[in-house]
Scaffold this active site. Structure first.
Site, PDB file in Angstrom:
ATOM      1  N   GLY A 159       2.056  -4.866 -72.863  1.00 47.07           N
ATOM      2  CA  GLY A 159       3.091  -5.877 -72.584  1.00 47.07           C
ATOM      3  C   GLY A 159       4.185  -5.759 -73.633  1.00 47.07           C
ATOM      4  N   ALA A 239      -4.052  -9.911 -81.613  1.00 53.97           N
ATOM      5  CA  ALA A 239      -3.891 -10.664 -80.353  1.00 53.97           C
ATOM      6  C   ALA A 239      -4.640 -11.995 -80.428  1.00 53.97           C
ATOM      7  CB  ALA A 239      -4.356  -9.817 -79.188  1.00 53.97           C
ATOM      8  N   ARG A 240      -5.909 -11.975 -80.096  1.00 50.48           N
ATOM      9  CA  ARG A 240      -6.750 -13.168 -80.184  1.00 50.48           C
ATOM     10  C   ARG A 240      -8.144 -12.720 -80.606  1.00 50.48           C
ATOM     11  NH1 ARG A 240      -3.015 -15.779 -80.549  1.00 50.48           N
ATOM     12  NH2 ARG A 240      -2.212 -17.460 -79.248  1.00 50.48           N
ATOM     13  N   GLU A 269     -11.264 -19.377 -85.641  1.00 53.92           N
ATOM     14  CA  GLU A 269     -10.314 -19.628 -86.734  1.00 53.92           C
ATOM     15  C   GLU A 269     -10.339 -21.104 -87.119  1.00 53.92           C
ATOM     16  OE1 GLU A 269      -6.525 -18.100 -85.558  1.00 53.92           O
ATOM     17  OE2 GLU A 269      -7.361 -16.140 -85.092  1.00 53.92           O
ATOM     18  N   HIS A 287      -3.971 -14.982 -89.521  1.00 56.35           N
ATOM     19  CA  HIS A 287      -3.185 -15.228 -88.307  1.00 56.35           C
ATOM     20  C   HIS A 287      -1.700 -15.476 -88.640  1.00 56.35           C
ATOM     21  CE1 HIS A 287      -3.549 -16.679 -83.884  1.00 56.35           C
ATOM     22  NE2 HIS A 287      -2.347 -16.144 -84.126  1.00 56.35           N
ATOM     23  N   ILE A 288      -1.066 -14.432 -89.158  1.00 55.10           N
ATOM     24  CA  ILE A 288       0.340 -14.586 -89.576  1.00 55.10           C
ATOM     25  C   ILE A 288       1.291 -13.730 -88.735  1.00 55.10           C
ATOM     26  CG2 ILE A 288      -0.170 -15.271 -91.959  1.00 55.10           C
ATOM     27  CD1 ILE A 288       0.569 -12.304 -92.730  1.00 55.10           C
ATOM     28  N   GLY A 289       0.837 -13.308 -87.546  1.00 55.30           N
ATOM     29  CA  GLY A 289       1.665 -12.437 -86.704  1.00 55.30           C
ATOM     30  C   GLY A 289       3.097 -12.934 -86.536  1.00 55.30           C
TER      31      GLY A 289
END
Ligand code: DGY
Length: 321
Positions: A159, A239-240, A269, A287-289
């Site tokens: 994507g 992603a997750r 998380e 989780h700092i994307g």
């Protein structure tokens, strides 16, 4: 008489500019202390507000969405992902849900690249050695990573973020790209080979990077997929957490069945298992994307654009349900 302003709850602290925009339009309750809302507090909120500005840490499941006396008709989720919301229930309950795509594509692809490099160059182990005063001399033979140039990056999910990561890897790092995507993709503006199965990507790539939405009931990347990785391969997940069988990944890393990993997301998380924290062959980020000032502000603003459109009765910029 003037119509009362819609009552909106921001479930978490938002960037200042977003909070002041919300305050100027809505009867808003801000979460200035950034205190996590319990399940009971979320249920109560469903009966007290017309809309929520939520994020991925708010578990908006069936129980919450079906709270008796619910007034909330709109949930503007700050995040491209919305696996925290039971969208099937939202649909059947006629609750509108929006997300914040596009604005975080580059930032997340940047973090994927950072993790690709950190994993393949053993950045965590090297920095740890220095910080622990164990760097005693320059060595030509110790602490060597692997070069990525000419190596194969396998993308799972081509994507927006998958494509942005692929471009960085091809044009920035000189990698080749293969990928798995559920539907056939024909319009890429770079060279990449689509494979028929996840297994083929796992078995052929030197680095595998995951870019699928998450939220499914079973792991997209399970123990058998992980077993297909080469012993010299690295797994990257921005992603997750639920996309990957974390227990199987920890086992593969602990037993050196793969060379390493770079992770920004986890199954539960913010809990990261000790077995994972103590490994040297994995770089772990919290989780700092999308965590830049610019991007978090743009995400918040897009959430408010969605709210504004909802209350104006016009098409939402990014409606999910
Ligand atoms: C998203 O947008 O889904 C990110 O994971 C949260 O920053």
């Amino acid at each position: 008489m003037k119509e009362p302003r819609p009552k909106v709850l921001a479930t978490v602290k938002l960037p200042e500019a977003v909070e002041s925009r919300l305050s100027s339009t809505y009867d808003v309750t801000l979460n200035t202390d950034n205190k996590f809302l319990s399940k009971d507090e979320l249920s109560r909120a469903m009966t007290q507000y017309n809309a929520l500005v939520s994020t991925i840490s708010d578990r908006l499941d069936k129980d919450i969405l079906c709270t008796t006396g619910r007034k909330v008709h709109m949930i503007a989720n700050v995040g491209v992902g919305y696996s925290n919301i039971d969208t099937n229930t939202a649909r059947s309950e006629s609750i509108t849900v929006s997300n914040t795509p596009d604005v975080l594509t580059d930032a997340t692809a940047d973090i994927a690249l950072l993790l690709i490099l950190a994993a393949t160059r053993g950045a965590y182990a090297a920095e740890k050695k220095l910080r622990e005063n164990q760097w005693n001399e320059f060595s030509l033979v110790q602490g060597l990573g692997s070069s990525v140039q000419g190596k194969v990056l396998g993308i799972i999910g081509m994507g927006r973020i998958g494509q942005a990561t692929a471009k960085r890897a091809i044009f920035g790092l000189g990698m080749k790209v293969i990928f798995f995507n559920r539907s056939v993709i024909t319009n890429l503006d770079f060279e990449a080979t689509q494979m028929d199965t996840i297994d083929e990507v796992m078995a052929s790539a030197d680095v595998v990077s995951i870019h699928v939405p998450g939220g499914g009931s079973s792991h997209l990347i399970n123990a058998s997929h992980i077993a297909k990785l080469k012993p010299t391969a690295y797994l990257i997940n921005t992603a997750r957490g639920d996309c990957v069988d974390q227990t199987a990944l920890i086992k593969a890393l602990t037993e050196n069945q793969i060379a390493g990993a770079g992770l920004d997301v986890y199954t539960q998380e913010p809990n990261v298992p000790d077995e994972l924290r103590k490994l040297d062959n994995v770089t772990l980020l919290p989780h700092i994307g999308s965590a830049t000032v610019e991007v978090r502000t743009a995400m918040g603003m897009l959430a408010v654009d969605n709210l504004d459109a909802f209350f104006a009765g016009v098409t939402l910029p990014s409606k999910v349900v």
